[in-house]
Design an enzyme around this catalytic site. Structure first.
Site, PDB file in Angstrom:
ATOM      1  N   PHE A 152       0.646  -1.228   0.500  1.00  0.00           N
ATOM      2  CA  PHE A 152       0.284   0.215  -0.325  1.00  0.00           C
ATOM      3  C   PHE A 152       0.711   1.246   0.253  1.00  0.00           C
ATOM      4  O   PHE A 152       0.429   2.374   0.100  1.00  0.00           O
ATOM      5  CB  PHE A 152      -1.138  -0.055   1.069  1.00  0.00           C
ATOM      6  N   CYS A 263      -0.073   3.554 -10.728  1.00  0.00           N
ATOM      7  CA  CYS A 263      -0.876   2.703  -9.971  1.00  0.00           C
ATOM      8  C   CYS A 263      -2.493   2.831 -10.285  1.00  0.00           C
ATOM      9  O   CYS A 263      -3.101   2.143 -10.487  1.00  0.00           O
ATOM     10  CB  CYS A 263      -0.510   2.981  -8.228  1.00  0.00           C
ATOM     11  N   LYS A 266      -4.128   2.917 -13.680  1.00  0.00           N
ATOM     12  CA  LYS A 266      -4.533   1.351 -14.297  1.00  0.00           C
ATOM     13  C   LYS A 266      -5.151   0.387 -13.362  1.00  0.00           C
ATOM     14  O   LYS A 266      -5.993  -0.647 -13.107  1.00  0.00           O
ATOM     15  CB  LYS A 266      -2.574   0.755 -14.979  1.00  0.00           C
ATOM     16  N   LYS A 326       3.466  13.384  -8.562  1.00  0.00           N
ATOM     17  CA  LYS A 326       2.156  14.078  -7.356  1.00  0.00           C
ATOM     18  C   LYS A 326       4.195  14.895  -7.089  1.00  0.00           C
ATOM     19  O   LYS A 326       5.054  13.861  -7.747  1.00  0.00           O
ATOM     20  CB  LYS A 326       2.205  13.385  -7.170  1.00  0.00           C
TER      21      LYS A 326
HETATM   22  N1  LIG Z   1       5.708   1.819  -7.454  1.00  0.00           N
HETATM   23  C1  LIG Z   1       4.503   1.663  -6.184  1.00  0.00           C
HETATM   24  O1  LIG Z   1       3.904   3.350  -5.496  1.00  0.00           O
HETATM   25  C2  LIG Z   1       3.213   0.481  -6.180  1.00  0.00           C
HETATM   26  C3  LIG Z   1       2.528   0.437  -4.932  1.00  0.00           C
HETATM   27  C4  LIG Z   1       1.971  -0.559  -4.657  1.00  0.00           C
HETATM   28  C5  LIG Z   1       1.843  -1.664  -5.367  1.00  0.00           C
HETATM   29  N2  LIG Z   1       2.684  -1.656  -5.811  1.00  0.00           N
HETATM   30  C6  LIG Z   1       2.814  -2.856  -7.711  1.00  0.00           C
HETATM   31  O2  LIG Z   1       3.896  -3.179  -7.452  1.00  0.00           O
HETATM   32  C7  LIG Z   1       3.929  -3.689  -8.978  1.00  0.00           C
HETATM   33  C8  LIG Z   1       6.067  -2.785  -9.800  1.00  0.00           C
HETATM   34  O3  LIG Z   1       5.212  -1.884  -9.220  1.00  0.00           O
HETATM   35  P1  LIG Z   1       6.480  -1.074 -10.123  1.00  0.00           P
HETATM   36  O4  LIG Z   1       5.697   0.658  -9.633  1.00  0.00           O
HETATM   37  O5  LIG Z   1       7.851  -1.356  -8.945  1.00  0.00           O
HETATM   38  O6  LIG Z   1       6.701  -0.993 -11.304  1.00  0.00           O
HETATM   39  P2  LIG Z   1       8.117  -1.102 -11.838  1.00  0.00           P
HETATM   40  O7  LIG Z   1       7.596  -0.834 -13.689  1.00  0.00           O
HETATM   41  O8  LIG Z   1       8.446   0.362 -11.903  1.00  0.00           O
HETATM   42  O9  LIG Z   1       8.856  -2.160 -11.758  1.00  0.00           O
HETATM   43  C9  LIG Z   1       8.674  -3.467 -11.507  1.00  0.00           C
HETATM   44  C10 LIG Z   1      10.212  -4.112 -11.746  1.00  0.00           C
HETATM   45  O10 LIG Z   1      10.755  -4.986 -12.625  1.00  0.00           O
HETATM   46  C11 LIG Z   1      11.254  -5.397 -13.115  1.00  0.00           C
HETATM   47  N3  LIG Z   1      11.333  -6.672 -13.912  1.00  0.00           N
HETATM   48  C12 LIG Z   1      10.063  -7.616 -14.759  1.00  0.00           C
HETATM   49  N4  LIG Z   1      10.546  -8.865 -14.342  1.00  0.00           N
HETATM   50  C13 LIG Z   1      11.189  -8.950 -13.805  1.00  0.00           C
HETATM   51  C14 LIG Z   1      12.397 -10.389 -13.144  1.00  0.00           C
HETATM   52  N5  LIG Z   1      11.217 -11.916 -14.257  1.00  0.00           N
HETATM   53  N6  LIG Z   1      13.511 -10.572 -12.902  1.00  0.00           N
HETATM   54  C15 LIG Z   1      13.549  -8.959 -12.170  1.00  0.00           C
HETATM   55  N7  LIG Z   1      13.292  -8.008 -12.545  1.00  0.00           N
HETATM   56  C16 LIG Z   1      11.926  -7.898 -13.383  1.00  0.00           C
HETATM   57  C17 LIG Z   1      11.689  -4.446 -14.527  1.00  0.00           C
HETATM   58  O11 LIG Z   1      13.124  -4.527 -15.048  1.00  0.00           O
HETATM   59  C18 LIG Z   1      11.107  -3.295 -13.868  1.00  0.00           C
HETATM   60  O12 LIG Z   1      12.384  -2.091 -12.983  1.00  0.00           O
HETATM   61  C19 LIG Z   1       2.959  -2.780  -9.576  1.00  0.00           C
HETATM   62  O13 LIG Z   1       2.388  -4.313  -9.537  1.00  0.00           O
HETATM   63  C20 LIG Z   1       2.168  -1.956  -8.891  1.00  0.00           C
HETATM   64  O14 LIG Z   1       0.755  -2.275  -9.439  1.00  0.00           O
HETATM   65  C21 LIG Z   1       3.393  -0.380  -6.775  1.00  0.00           C
HETATM   66  O1  LIG Z   2      -5.878  13.880  -2.300  1.00  0.00           O
HETATM   67  C1  LIG Z   2      -6.024  13.621  -3.542  1.00  0.00           C
HETATM   68  C2  LIG Z   2      -5.026  12.800  -3.189  1.00  0.00           C
HETATM   69  C3  LIG Z   2      -4.046  12.064  -4.558  1.00  0.00           C
HETATM   70  N1  LIG Z   2      -4.505  12.774  -5.906  1.00  0.00           N
HETATM   71  C4  LIG Z   2      -3.121  12.737  -6.862  1.00  0.00           C
HETATM   72  O2  LIG Z   2      -3.738  10.941  -6.893  1.00  0.00           O
HETATM   73  C5  LIG Z   2      -2.737  10.251  -8.003  1.00  0.00           C
HETATM   74  C6  LIG Z   2      -2.208   9.154  -6.666  1.00  0.00           C
HETATM   75  O3  LIG Z   2      -1.438   9.852  -5.459  1.00  0.00           O
HETATM   76  P1  LIG Z   2      -1.521   9.153  -4.080  1.00  0.00           P
HETATM   77  O4  LIG Z   2      -1.792   7.880  -4.074  1.00  0.00           O
HETATM   78  O5  LIG Z   2      -1.049  10.361  -3.657  1.00  0.00           O
HETATM   79  O6  LIG Z   2      -0.461   8.320  -4.711  1.00  0.00           O
HETATM   80  P2  LIG Z   2       0.148   6.991  -5.225  1.00  0.00           P
HETATM   81  O7  LIG Z   2       1.775   6.719  -5.037  1.00  0.00           O
HETATM   82  O8  LIG Z   2       0.167   6.655  -6.823  1.00  0.00           O
HETATM   83  O9  LIG Z   2      -0.299   5.292  -4.682  1.00  0.00           O
HETATM   84  C7  LIG Z   2      -1.550   4.941  -4.483  1.00  0.00           C
HETATM   85  O10 LIG Z   2      -1.102   3.872  -6.097  1.00  0.00           O
HETATM   86  C8  LIG Z   2       0.146   3.059  -4.641  1.00  0.00           C
HETATM   87  C9  LIG Z   2      -0.588   1.208  -5.658  1.00  0.00           C
HETATM   88  O11 LIG Z   2      -0.971   1.079  -5.926  1.00  0.00           O
HETATM   89  C10 LIG Z   2      -0.923   2.331  -2.912  1.00  0.00           C
HETATM   90  O12 LIG Z   2       0.180   1.509  -2.777  1.00  0.00           O
HETATM   91  C11 LIG Z   2      -0.798   3.483  -2.738  1.00  0.00           C
HETATM   92  O13 LIG Z   2      -1.756   2.933  -1.586  1.00  0.00           O
HETATM   93  C12 LIG Z   2      -1.691   4.580  -3.543  1.00  0.00           C
HETATM   94  O14 LIG Z   2      -2.240   5.663  -2.867  1.00  0.00           O
HETATM   95  C13 LIG Z   2      -2.212  11.235  -7.304  1.00  0.00           C
HETATM   96  O15 LIG Z   2      -1.454  11.902  -9.138  1.00  0.00           O
HETATM   97  C14 LIG Z   2      -2.068  12.597  -6.665  1.00  0.00           C
HETATM   98  O16 LIG Z   2      -1.417  13.757  -7.902  1.00  0.00           O
HETATM   99  C15 LIG Z   2      -5.080  13.466  -5.725  1.00  0.00           C
HETATM  100  O17 LIG Z   2      -5.443  13.880  -6.801  1.00  0.00           O
HETATM  101  N2  LIG Z   2      -6.357  13.884  -4.447  1.00  0.00           N
END
Ligand SMILES: NC(=O)c1ccc[n+]([C@@H]2O[C@H](COP(=O)([O-])OP(=O)(O)OC[C@H]3O[C@@H](n4cnc5c(N)ncnc54)[C@H](O)[C@@H]3O)[C@@H](O)[C@H]2O)c1
Ligand SMILES: O=c1ccn([C@@H]2O[C@H](COP(=O)(O)OP(=O)(O)O[C@H]3O[C@H](CO)[C@@H](O)[C@H](O)[C@H]3O)[C@@H](O)[C@H]2O)c(=O)[nH]1
Length: 445
Positions: A152, A263, A266, A326
């Site tokens: 999260f 996130c 999508k 953001k």
């Molecule tokens: N970005 C966030 O804040 C966030 C938060 C919570 C959940 N998630 C979830 O986590 C997952 C990752 O998101 P992200 O934003 O880090 O994506 P990202 O694209 O930044 O990172 C994914 C990484 O995995 C690597 N990769 C792919 N296949 C691989 C393999 N077989 N072995 C080793 N490396 C490999 C890619 O090269 C890439 O660097 C997604 O499912 C996303 O929805 C992301």
């Molecule tokens: O009051 C608000 C809060 C956020 N945003 C926008 O919403 C988007 C997402 O913001 P935020 O949720 O803070 O960022 P993320 O890092 O994308 O995190 C979300 O997505 C992650 C990936 O799933 C989760 O783990 C987090 O809990 C969830 O907050 C950004 O464009 C923000 O500018 C607004 O417009 N208004």
């Protein structure tokens, strides 16, 4: 404990450093050799507040290292986090889960003894069941546990959220799996953070429901901003007043140009598609409306900019402050700021973009747009200034409105994030326009 983190992107890289901070010996596996090398050298491949310090500390202490070789990680670790990407499919019809399936399919045959796989990527409901079949078919012996542990964390707060989460959710099916989770997160659990133990499908739905609720709250207040514009009301005041009710709360209800990032867009699109497939009609209608409100926000911002300009913006030079999706991150995936820049350019305006951390990423994605290396250069000779990402250096630094006032053609600020402290801009002679609010004029201040 010896742990691996497979996929070191925006989630996996901070997670690997956080696991080292908890005291584990960590190996990160990253397919991209450039990213892998940078991480190994203690250099963050993207900006994320506080991450590079933690990375540097643990790569130099030797507790954290990176490899492109999954077999090395399979040999080394007892517990493997899977943090690879789950982008939207190209046709928009749900997630592309091939990275997750591929990582687990490659890992399982490499495991020589008991091991635990902990998935953290965001996946559609039913994915864990598919992965369990892969584990059951491919493991050499018994003792490979599969756990789903949705993440999260928010970008810009990734380190803090990894070390101090609100809760830890795990979907699992055996007492041994629970023991492994309790061991790897022991220092966090010892602080009293709640561990929610459930079955894998419930863990999958918890993650989709959380992100869907966050987007619903954002689209709700943005729909109310639209109402406020019709009746001359003030959406910031509405959000403040309703948020005092603890059932509503103030968090995640800032009106503006809509949600973006790697996130929320999508995840809600994929979940909307999935609930449609399942035949959950009401969930589909609700989430479709959330998406529809969000899709309309860049246009609402363009209309506000035209109003502030007093007519069409063709030929206008517009300083666009902010490119990341953001504040606090260099991530420009699905950035509302860049979406807005595109729409302004389509209308014949000339957006000139500045961002404190995301310029390189924005330039790579949209090389056709104009960029400036400082806020001062971006606002020089601008007809309007648009605040598109809520970096504190734009919203809270009193020096900016004063400095910019002497550089622009007209002192008109359009804040499409409803984030500035308008008093300091008004005091420096600016008009301030925000979504869902009446314009504020300097003479009225
Ligand atoms: N970005 C966030 O804040 C966030 C938060 C919570 C959940 N998630 C979830 O986590 C997952 C990752 O998101 P992200 O934003 O880090 O994506 P990202 O694209 O930044 O990172 C994914 C990484 O995995 C690597 N990769 C792919 N296949 C691989 C393999 N077989 N072995 C080793 N490396 C490999 C890619 O090269 C890439 O660097 C997604 O499912 C996303 O929805 C992301
Ligand atoms: O009051 C608000 C809060 C956020 N945003 C926008 O919403 C988007 C997402 O913001 P935020 O949720 O803070 O960022 P993320 O890092 O994308 O995190 C979300 O997505 C992650 C990936 O799933 C989760 O783990 C987090 O809990 C969830 O907050 C950004 O464009 C923000 O500018 C607004 O417009 N208004």
């Amino acid at each position: 404990m010896r742990v691996s983190v497979i996929g070191c992107g925006h989630l996996g890289a901070p997670h690997s450093a956080a696991m080292a901070e908890l005291g584990h010996e960590v190996i990160g596996v990253e397919l991209d050799p450039d990213k892998c090398r940078a991480l190994g050298d203690g250099i963050a491949p993207f900006y994320e507040a506080g991450f590079e310090d933690l990375l540097a500390r643990h790569t130099s202490s030797g507790r954290l290292r990176f490899t492109t070789d999954l077999a090395e990680a399979a040999d080394f670790a007892d517990l493997h986090f899977v943090t690879v990407g789950t982008p939207l499919r190209e046709d928009g019809r749900g997630y592309d889960v091939s990275q997750v399936i591929g990582a687990v399919r490659s890992l399982v045959p490499l495991l020589r003894g008991p091991a635990t796989i902990v998935g953290k990527s965001t996946v559609p409901v039913g994915t864990v069941a598919r992965l369990q079949e892969i584990v059951d078919a491919g493991a050499r012996g018994s003792g490979v546990e599969l756990i789903w542990n949705p993440e999260f964390l928010r970008e810009g707060h990734a380190v803090q959220d990894s070390l101090f989460p609100d809760r830890i959710v795990v979907g699992l099916t055996s007492p041994r799996a629970r023991e492994m989770v309790e061991e790897v997160y022991a220092p966090i659990l010892a602080r009293g953070v709640g561990l929610i133990v459930t079955d894998p499908p419930t863990a999958e739905v918890i993650k989709s429901a959380a992100n869907s609720f966050l987007t619903t709250k954002i689209s709700f207040i943005n729909a109310i901003a639209e109402v406020c514009e019709f009746v001359g009301a003030d959406v910031n005041m509405v959000a403040h007043a309703i948020g005092i009710d603890t059932r509503i709360g103030h968090g995640g209800m800032r009106p503006g140009i809509g949600y973006g990032g790697g996130c929320l867009p999508k995840d809600v699109a994929a979940f909307t598609h999935r609930v449609g497939e399942l035949g959950a009609r009401h969930a589909h209608e609700l989430l479709s409306a959330v998406e529809s409100v969000n899709a309309g926000r860049p246009l609402a911002a363009v209309e506000l900019i035209e109003k502030a300009n007093g007519g069409p913006i063709s030929g206008r030079v517009i300083a666009l402050l902010g490119a990341s999706f953001k504040a606090g991150t260099s991530d420009v995936r699905d950035s509302p700021a860049l979406r807005l820049a595109g729409q302004l350019a389509e209308r014949g305006a000339v957006p000139v973009i500045y961002d404190p951390e995301a310029l390189a990423a924005a330039r790579t994605l949209y090389p056709e747009l104009a960029y400036a290396d400082t806020a001062e250069r971006a606002v020089t000779d601008a007809d309007l200034v648009v605040l598109a990402t809520e970096w504190p250096e734009f919203t809270a630094d009193p020096k900016l409105p004063v400095a910019a006032a002497g550089l622009v053609r007209r002192k008109v600020l359009v804040d499409v994030r409803n984030a500035v402290e308008s008093g300091m801009w008004l005091a420096a002679g600016w008009e301030v326009w925000q979504l869902g609010r009446q314009p504020q004029l300097p003479e009225a201040h």
